[in-house]
Design a protein around this motif. Structure first.
Motif, PDB file in Angstrom:
ATOM      1  N   VAL A 170       5.559  -6.262  -1.779  1.00  0.00           N
ATOM      2  CA  VAL A 170       5.950  -6.949  -0.840  1.00  0.00           C
ATOM      3  C   VAL A 170       5.653  -8.382  -0.824  1.00  0.00           C
ATOM      4  O   VAL A 170       4.410  -8.522  -1.313  1.00  0.00           O
ATOM      5  CB  VAL A 170       5.306  -6.286   0.714  1.00  0.00           C
ATOM      6  CG1 VAL A 170       5.810  -7.377   1.900  1.00  0.00           C
ATOM      7  CG2 VAL A 170       5.698  -5.280   0.918  1.00  0.00           C
ATOM      8  N   VAL A 171       6.543  -9.303  -0.817  1.00  0.00           N
ATOM      9  CA  VAL A 171       6.122 -10.685  -0.818  1.00  0.00           C
ATOM     10  C   VAL A 171       6.526 -11.281   0.682  1.00  0.00           C
ATOM     11  O   VAL A 171       7.322 -11.378   1.149  1.00  0.00           O
ATOM     12  CB  VAL A 171       7.077 -11.479  -1.887  1.00  0.00           C
ATOM     13  CG1 VAL A 171       6.782 -12.982  -1.867  1.00  0.00           C
ATOM     14  CG2 VAL A 171       6.788 -11.023  -3.081  1.00  0.00           C
ATOM     15  N   SER A 172       5.372 -11.944   1.099  1.00  0.00           N
ATOM     16  CA  SER A 172       5.561 -12.862   2.549  1.00  0.00           C
ATOM     17  C   SER A 172       5.501 -14.035   2.330  1.00  0.00           C
ATOM     18  O   SER A 172       4.343 -14.706   1.592  1.00  0.00           O
ATOM     19  CB  SER A 172       4.439 -12.363   3.374  1.00  0.00           C
ATOM     20  OG  SER A 172       4.609 -10.833   3.647  1.00  0.00           O
ATOM     21  N   THR A 173       6.499 -14.998   2.764  1.00  0.00           N
ATOM     22  CA  THR A 173       6.425 -16.489   2.538  1.00  0.00           C
ATOM     23  C   THR A 173       5.747 -17.101   3.930  1.00  0.00           C
ATOM     24  O   THR A 173       5.792 -16.522   4.936  1.00  0.00           O
ATOM     25  CB  THR A 173       7.523 -17.061   2.333  1.00  0.00           C
ATOM     26  OG1 THR A 173       8.595 -17.107   3.471  1.00  0.00           O
ATOM     27  CG2 THR A 173       8.447 -16.553   1.349  1.00  0.00           C
ATOM     28  N   ALA A 191       5.195   0.031   6.412  1.00  0.00           N
ATOM     29  CA  ALA A 191       4.353   1.173   5.940  1.00  0.00           C
ATOM     30  C   ALA A 191       4.689   2.342   6.525  1.00  0.00           C
ATOM     31  O   ALA A 191       5.085   3.219   6.070  1.00  0.00           O
ATOM     32  CB  ALA A 191       2.929   0.940   6.124  1.00  0.00           C
ATOM     33  N   GLU A 192       4.984   2.122   8.059  1.00  0.00           N
ATOM     34  CA  GLU A 192       5.466   3.375   8.852  1.00  0.00           C
ATOM     35  C   GLU A 192       6.803   3.754   8.449  1.00  0.00           C
ATOM     36  O   GLU A 192       7.209   4.879   8.654  1.00  0.00           O
ATOM     37  CB  GLU A 192       5.237   2.578  10.460  1.00  0.00           C
ATOM     38  CG  GLU A 192       3.691   2.775  10.736  1.00  0.00           C
ATOM     39  CD  GLU A 192       3.577   2.141  12.116  1.00  0.00           C
ATOM     40  OE1 GLU A 192       4.795   1.604  12.683  1.00  0.00           O
ATOM     41  OE2 GLU A 192       2.609   1.997  12.646  1.00  0.00           O
ATOM     42  N   THR A 197       9.434   8.769   3.492  1.00  0.00           N
ATOM     43  CA  THR A 197      10.018   8.874   2.658  1.00  0.00           C
ATOM     44  C   THR A 197       9.189   9.126   1.261  1.00  0.00           C
ATOM     45  O   THR A 197       9.533   9.237   0.346  1.00  0.00           O
ATOM     46  CB  THR A 197      10.863   7.281   2.083  1.00  0.00           C
ATOM     47  OG1 THR A 197       9.921   6.246   1.686  1.00  0.00           O
ATOM     48  CG2 THR A 197      11.864   6.835   3.564  1.00  0.00           C
ATOM     49  N   GLY A 198       7.748   8.822   1.650  1.00  0.00           N
ATOM     50  CA  GLY A 198       6.713   9.215   0.545  1.00  0.00           C
ATOM     51  C   GLY A 198       6.533   7.905  -0.072  1.00  0.00           C
ATOM     52  O   GLY A 198       5.943   8.116  -1.133  1.00  0.00           O
ATOM     53  N   ALA A 199       7.320   6.928   0.167  1.00  0.00           N
ATOM     54  CA  ALA A 199       6.784   5.391  -0.454  1.00  0.00           C
ATOM     55  C   ALA A 199       5.687   4.643   0.056  1.00  0.00           C
ATOM     56  O   ALA A 199       5.303   5.035   1.065  1.00  0.00           O
ATOM     57  CB  ALA A 199       8.264   4.681  -0.262  1.00  0.00           C
ATOM     58  N   ARG A 200       4.988   3.899  -0.574  1.00  0.00           N
ATOM     59  CA  ARG A 200       4.078   3.092  -0.047  1.00  0.00           C
ATOM     60  C   ARG A 200       4.202   1.899  -0.725  1.00  0.00           C
ATOM     61  O   ARG A 200       4.710   1.303  -1.696  1.00  0.00           O
ATOM     62  CB  ARG A 200       2.687   3.775  -0.341  1.00  0.00           C
ATOM     63  CG  ARG A 200       2.267   4.031  -1.808  1.00  0.00           C
ATOM     64  CD  ARG A 200       1.235   5.021  -2.073  1.00  0.00           C
ATOM     65  NE  ARG A 200       0.980   5.187  -3.599  1.00  0.00           N
ATOM     66  CZ  ARG A 200       0.177   4.405  -4.119  1.00  0.00           C
ATOM     67  NH1 ARG A 200      -0.466   3.415  -3.612  1.00  0.00           N
ATOM     68  NH2 ARG A 200      -0.043   4.735  -5.530  1.00  0.00           N
TER      69      ARG A 200
END
Length: 336
Positions: A170-173, A191-192, A197-200
């Protein structure tokens, strides 16, 4: 199949068209009539009942539903035990339900006795969730239409695409006026979203809202092993030459599509850095409510390609429930 009234005494072995109860005896709808129950009902004063007599070549409702379900179920889908002419298909794992509407329509067009109902194509599903139901309307179907239905789907027209990508960058500007709490909440919401999906999230970076900083952050996320990168802009993307697409291209990536016919979610950008998909998230992706971001995110997590043609087809059904807190709601008024 013949459906109609018969003398109760002569109904043994036929199929009860309706549930019938009398003192000391009962028949259950859709079940074969035992000889002793036929006799008890006749002795109780019920002289006639509605029953079904199968003709040679007829296939009982449960057998027909099960045969069709097994034939239609592609990878990742499991038929359950048939009952009352119905056989459900369930997902064997979490993933995205993939269906070919034209081929399912072809099955449904064969005969009014044969029906297939499914979830919408590309719907995210959990393990064990029902994705389709095959229902035979009468108590039996002739073998000829059943064979035509089977032949109309030479290959299974539905399957499950299990989730494959698990490492998200994740990139936040940042711009003056964007609260750190907003970024923190955005990460929590993502994240929720990812949890089923099992991703993080495995890498998270906050950078200035400048193309160079975005380029370095996207490249860094990919170098750290992110399989998909999501960029949340402090300001919504307004053009292919805006900061986030410019940053992706400066990193050596490519912009594949900007904009989509889904609202909320119009201002989504889709691209890639090498083999790593990159999503420039629309502002509505900060909300947990369903929006266009979900439509693209889940497909990519399941390893499904998302092309411009795929996005174009999202227009019908793309008008979603409004998210009141987004910067520029449909009703107009002050906004970004």
């Amino acid at each position: 199949m013949r459906f109609g009234p018969v003398a109760t005494r002569d109904s043994a072995g036929l199929i009860a068209a309706h549930t019938v109860r009398a003192e000391g005896a009962s028949l259950k709808k859709g079940r074969p009539i035992p000889p002793e129950e036929a006799l008890r009902l006749a002795e109780s004063g019920i002289a006639e009942i509605l029953a079904v007599r199968l003709d040679p070549g007829d296939v009982g409702e449960d057998e027909a539903a099960a045969r069709l379900a097994r034939h239609l179920a592609g990878a990742g889908l499991r038929p359950e035990r048939p009952f009352t002419g119905r056989c459900n298909l369930v997902a064997e794992a979490a993933g995205v339900f993939v269906a070919e509407p034209d081929r399912i329509d072809a099955v449904n067009a064969v005969d009014e006795a044969i029906t297939v109902a499914t979830l919408p194509a590309f719907r995210p599903v959990a393990a064990g969730e029902m994705v389709a139901t095959i229902k035979i309307i009468p108590y039996a179907v002739a073998s000829a239409p059943l064979e035509r239905a089977l032949a109309s789907a030479a290959e299974p027209p539905m399957r499950l695409a299990p989730y494959r990508l698990t490492r998200i960058g994740v990139v936040s500007t940042l711009l003056p006026g964007l609260k750190s709490a907003t970024v923190t909440k955005t990460l929590r919401v993502l994240a929720e979203r990812l949890a089923p999906t099992g991703a993080r999230i495995v890498t998270e970076t906050r950078v200035r809202h400048e193309a160079g900083a975005v380029a370095a952050a996207i490249a860094g996320a990919a170098a750290e092993g992110a399989e998909l990168v999501v960029v949340f802009g402090a300001s919504a993307i307004a053009d292919r030459r805006d900061v986030i697409p410019a940053g992706l291209e400066a990193a050596g990536g490519r912009v594949e599509q900007f904009g989509m016919p889904v609202d909320p979610g119009n201002l989504l950008l889709l691209g890639a850095l090498g083999a790593v998909p990159v999503i420039g998230a629309p502002g509505c992706a900060r909300s947990p409510k369903e929006n266009g971001f979900d439509f693209v995110l889940h497909r990519l997590l399941a390893g499904l390609p998302v092309t411009r043609a795929d996005i174009v087809r999202l227009g019908v059904g793309g008008l979603l429930t409004e998210i009141p807190l987004r910067g520029q709601p449909r009703s107009g008024g002050d906004g970004e």
